[in-house]
Design an enzyme around this catalytic site. Sequence first.
Site, PDB file in Angstrom:
ATOM      1  N   GLY A   2      35.531  56.012  -3.970  1.00  0.00           N
ATOM      2  CA  GLY A   2      35.060  56.753  -5.136  1.00  0.00           C
ATOM      3  C   GLY A   2      34.681  55.801  -6.252  1.00  0.00           C
ATOM      4  O   GLY A   2      33.600  55.210  -6.250  1.00  0.00           O
ATOM      5  N   GLY A   3      35.586  55.616  -7.206  1.00  0.00           N
ATOM      6  CA  GLY A   3      35.305  54.815  -8.405  1.00  0.00           C
ATOM      7  C   GLY A   3      34.659  53.466  -8.121  1.00  0.00           C
ATOM      8  O   GLY A   3      33.675  53.083  -8.778  1.00  0.00           O
ATOM      9  N   ASN A  29      31.405  57.552  -2.299  1.00  0.00           N
ATOM     10  CA  ASN A  29      31.347  58.918  -2.830  1.00  0.00           C
ATOM     11  C   ASN A  29      31.173  58.822  -4.342  1.00  0.00           C
ATOM     12  O   ASN A  29      32.121  58.572  -5.063  1.00  0.00           O
ATOM     13  CB  ASN A  29      32.661  59.648  -2.481  1.00  0.00           C
ATOM     14  CG  ASN A  29      32.753  61.015  -3.135  1.00  0.00           C
ATOM     15  OD1 ASN A  29      31.752  61.535  -3.647  1.00  0.00           O
ATOM     16  ND2 ASN A  29      33.948  61.593  -3.116  1.00  0.00           N
ATOM     17  N   TRP A  30      29.936  59.027  -4.789  1.00  0.00           N
ATOM     18  CA  TRP A  30      29.649  58.839  -6.221  1.00  0.00           C
ATOM     19  C   TRP A  30      30.178  59.981  -7.082  1.00  0.00           C
ATOM     20  O   TRP A  30      30.188  59.897  -8.287  1.00  0.00           O
ATOM     21  CB  TRP A  30      28.143  58.728  -6.437  1.00  0.00           C
ATOM     22  CG  TRP A  30      27.508  57.502  -5.855  1.00  0.00           C
ATOM     23  CD1 TRP A  30      28.048  56.621  -4.951  1.00  0.00           C
ATOM     24  CD2 TRP A  30      26.194  57.016  -6.144  1.00  0.00           C
ATOM     25  NE1 TRP A  30      27.146  55.623  -4.671  1.00  0.00           N
ATOM     26  CE2 TRP A  30      25.997  55.840  -5.383  1.00  0.00           C
ATOM     27  CE3 TRP A  30      25.161  57.467  -6.974  1.00  0.00           C
ATOM     28  CZ2 TRP A  30      24.799  55.115  -5.440  1.00  0.00           C
ATOM     29  CZ3 TRP A  30      23.981  56.743  -7.023  1.00  0.00           C
ATOM     30  CH2 TRP A  30      23.807  55.575  -6.261  1.00  0.00           C
ATOM     31  N   LYS A  31      30.543  61.083  -6.452  1.00  0.00           N
ATOM     32  CA  LYS A  31      30.963  62.287  -7.182  1.00  0.00           C
ATOM     33  C   LYS A  31      29.881  62.667  -8.198  1.00  0.00           C
ATOM     34  O   LYS A  31      28.705  62.425  -7.936  1.00  0.00           O
ATOM     35  CB  LYS A  31      32.334  62.062  -7.828  1.00  0.00           C
ATOM     36  CG  LYS A  31      33.334  61.484  -6.822  1.00  0.00           C
ATOM     37  CD  LYS A  31      34.744  61.519  -7.278  1.00  0.00           C
ATOM     38  CE  LYS A  31      35.629  60.903  -6.200  1.00  0.00           C
ATOM     39  NZ  LYS A  31      37.040  60.982  -6.486  1.00  0.00           N
ATOM     40  N   GLU A  90      38.854  67.452  -4.122  1.00  0.00           N
ATOM     41  CA  GLU A  90      38.344  68.053  -5.368  1.00  0.00           C
ATOM     42  C   GLU A  90      37.653  69.381  -5.082  1.00  0.00           C
ATOM     43  O   GLU A  90      37.719  70.315  -5.886  1.00  0.00           O
ATOM     44  CB  GLU A  90      37.400  67.058  -6.062  1.00  0.00           C
ATOM     45  CG  GLU A  90      38.178  65.896  -6.667  1.00  0.00           C
ATOM     46  CD  GLU A  90      37.420  64.575  -6.731  1.00  0.00           C
ATOM     47  OE1 GLU A  90      36.180  64.574  -6.587  1.00  0.00           O
ATOM     48  OE2 GLU A  90      38.085  63.542  -6.922  1.00  0.00           O
ATOM     49  N   GLY A 119      41.587  58.432  -7.410  1.00  0.00           N
ATOM     50  CA  GLY A 119      41.259  58.241  -8.816  1.00  0.00           C
ATOM     51  C   GLY A 119      42.453  57.909  -9.694  1.00  0.00           C
ATOM     52  O   GLY A 119      42.354  57.949 -10.921  1.00  0.00           O
ATOM     53  N   GLU A 132      42.670  60.960   2.903  1.00  0.00           N
ATOM     54  CA  GLU A 132      42.689  60.698   1.471  1.00  0.00           C
ATOM     55  C   GLU A 132      43.912  61.368   0.851  1.00  0.00           C
ATOM     56  O   GLU A 132      43.851  62.558   0.489  1.00  0.00           O
ATOM     57  CB  GLU A 132      41.420  61.247   0.811  1.00  0.00           C
ATOM     58  CG  GLU A 132      40.136  60.628   1.309  1.00  0.00           C
ATOM     59  CD  GLU A 132      39.044  60.647   0.250  1.00  0.00           C
ATOM     60  OE1 GLU A 132      38.534  59.585  -0.076  1.00  0.00           O
ATOM     61  OE2 GLU A 132      38.736  61.732  -0.269  1.00  0.00           O
ATOM     62  N   HIS A 185      36.572  67.522   0.725  1.00  0.00           N
ATOM     63  CA  HIS A 185      37.173  66.620  -0.272  1.00  0.00           C
ATOM     64  C   HIS A 185      38.193  67.402  -1.098  1.00  0.00           C
ATOM     65  O   HIS A 185      37.987  68.584  -1.393  1.00  0.00           O
ATOM     66  CB  HIS A 185      36.085  66.030  -1.170  1.00  0.00           C
ATOM     67  CG  HIS A 185      36.599  64.911  -2.013  1.00  0.00           C
ATOM     68  ND1 HIS A 185      37.341  65.134  -3.140  1.00  0.00           N
ATOM     69  CD2 HIS A 185      36.521  63.568  -1.857  1.00  0.00           C
ATOM     70  CE1 HIS A 185      37.697  63.958  -3.645  1.00  0.00           C
ATOM     71  NE2 HIS A 185      37.213  62.995  -2.898  1.00  0.00           N
ATOM     72  N   SER A 228      41.753  55.205  -4.262  1.00  0.00           N
ATOM     73  CA  SER A 228      41.936  53.957  -5.021  1.00  0.00           C
ATOM     74  C   SER A 228      41.782  52.710  -4.147  1.00  0.00           C
ATOM     75  O   SER A 228      42.440  51.693  -4.389  1.00  0.00           O
ATOM     76  CB  SER A 228      43.286  53.957  -5.754  1.00  0.00           C
ATOM     77  OG  SER A 228      43.324  55.001  -6.707  1.00  0.00           O
TER      78      SER A 228
HETATM   79  P1  PGA Z   1      38.731  56.893  -5.558  1.00  0.00           P
HETATM   80  O1  PGA Z   1      38.153  58.211  -4.865  1.00  0.00           O
HETATM   81  O2  PGA Z   1      38.297  55.724  -4.713  1.00  0.00           O
HETATM   82  O3  PGA Z   1      38.106  56.874  -6.927  1.00  0.00           O
HETATM   83  O4  PGA Z   1      40.215  57.030  -5.600  1.00  0.00           O
HETATM   84  C1  PGA Z   1      38.076  58.337  -3.469  1.00  0.00           C
HETATM   85  C2  PGA Z   1      37.501  59.686  -3.127  1.00  0.00           C
HETATM   86  O5  PGA Z   1      37.721  60.637  -3.884  1.00  0.00           O
HETATM   87  O6  PGA Z   1      36.798  59.837  -2.110  1.00  0.00           O
END
Ligand code: PGA
Length: 251
Positions: free
Chosen positions: A235-236, A9-11, A98, A174, A168, A96, A214
């Site tokens: 994500g990251g 997930n590149w956001k 967010e 994050g 999640e 998600h 994470s």
């Molecule tokens: P993260 O994000 O790996 O940066 O914690 C995961 C996600 O939001 O899908």
Amino acid sequence: MRTQIVAGNWKMNKNFAEAEELIGAIASEMEDKQLKCEVVLCPPALYLEMASDYADESDFFVGAQNVSEHDEGAYTGEVSAAMLNSVDVDFCIVGHSERRKYFHEDNYMLANKVNRLLDHEIITIYCCGEVLEEREKNIHFDIVEQQIKESLFHLSEDEFSNIVLAYEPVWAIGTGVTATPAQAQEMHAFIRKVIKNKYGEEAAESTTILYGGSCNAANAKELFSQADVDGGLIGGASLKAEDFLTIANSF
Ligand code: PGA
């Protein structure tokens, strides 16, 4: 055996040139690896068509990060499931945290998004998870169950086979604080039980449940070794080809 998946997930990261470079790097490094999982790249919407062009020549799948709950029409700024389908998108992240937090998406709106994706044969990656306060109050199982019931349990068993779950915990996204493998396993087993109660053993056993929050190259192996953890939503660590492929190689 269940399908194992690692999805990136590149956001809202990378410009077009950077996105193409990362996709190209992942595509070429995948050629030398015999991965045991399916790889899904979820770049920003603007790059989906380009990603699909690369996917034609490679082994990965393309996922979107969001979809409109509406079919078509006067919804400025939105992207429909039909549009995603027209550029060969295979998966779409829904729910998600967010989007729940910053765009006020609730479980019922998310149910509509899932329906739109089903209409266009796109697999939903449905995210669920509690915030820290909910875990501290010991209501995290109730929260996750409610998220799943209200967004997904209107589906028939056949429709439900097009759903991938992603647990999640919001406090892990994050933050660098990962759920322990035991915490992840405990919730994944619970989610599988919730699915079993509604759709039966076979459906529960064949549903892919990803962990996200994470997850990185150092901790993926232990997380993925848990009985009910079938991969990750990353994500990251999905923004660097080497890290992402190390994670995808962690089964
Ligand atoms: P993260 O994000 O790996 O940066 O914690 C995961 C996600 O939001 O899908």
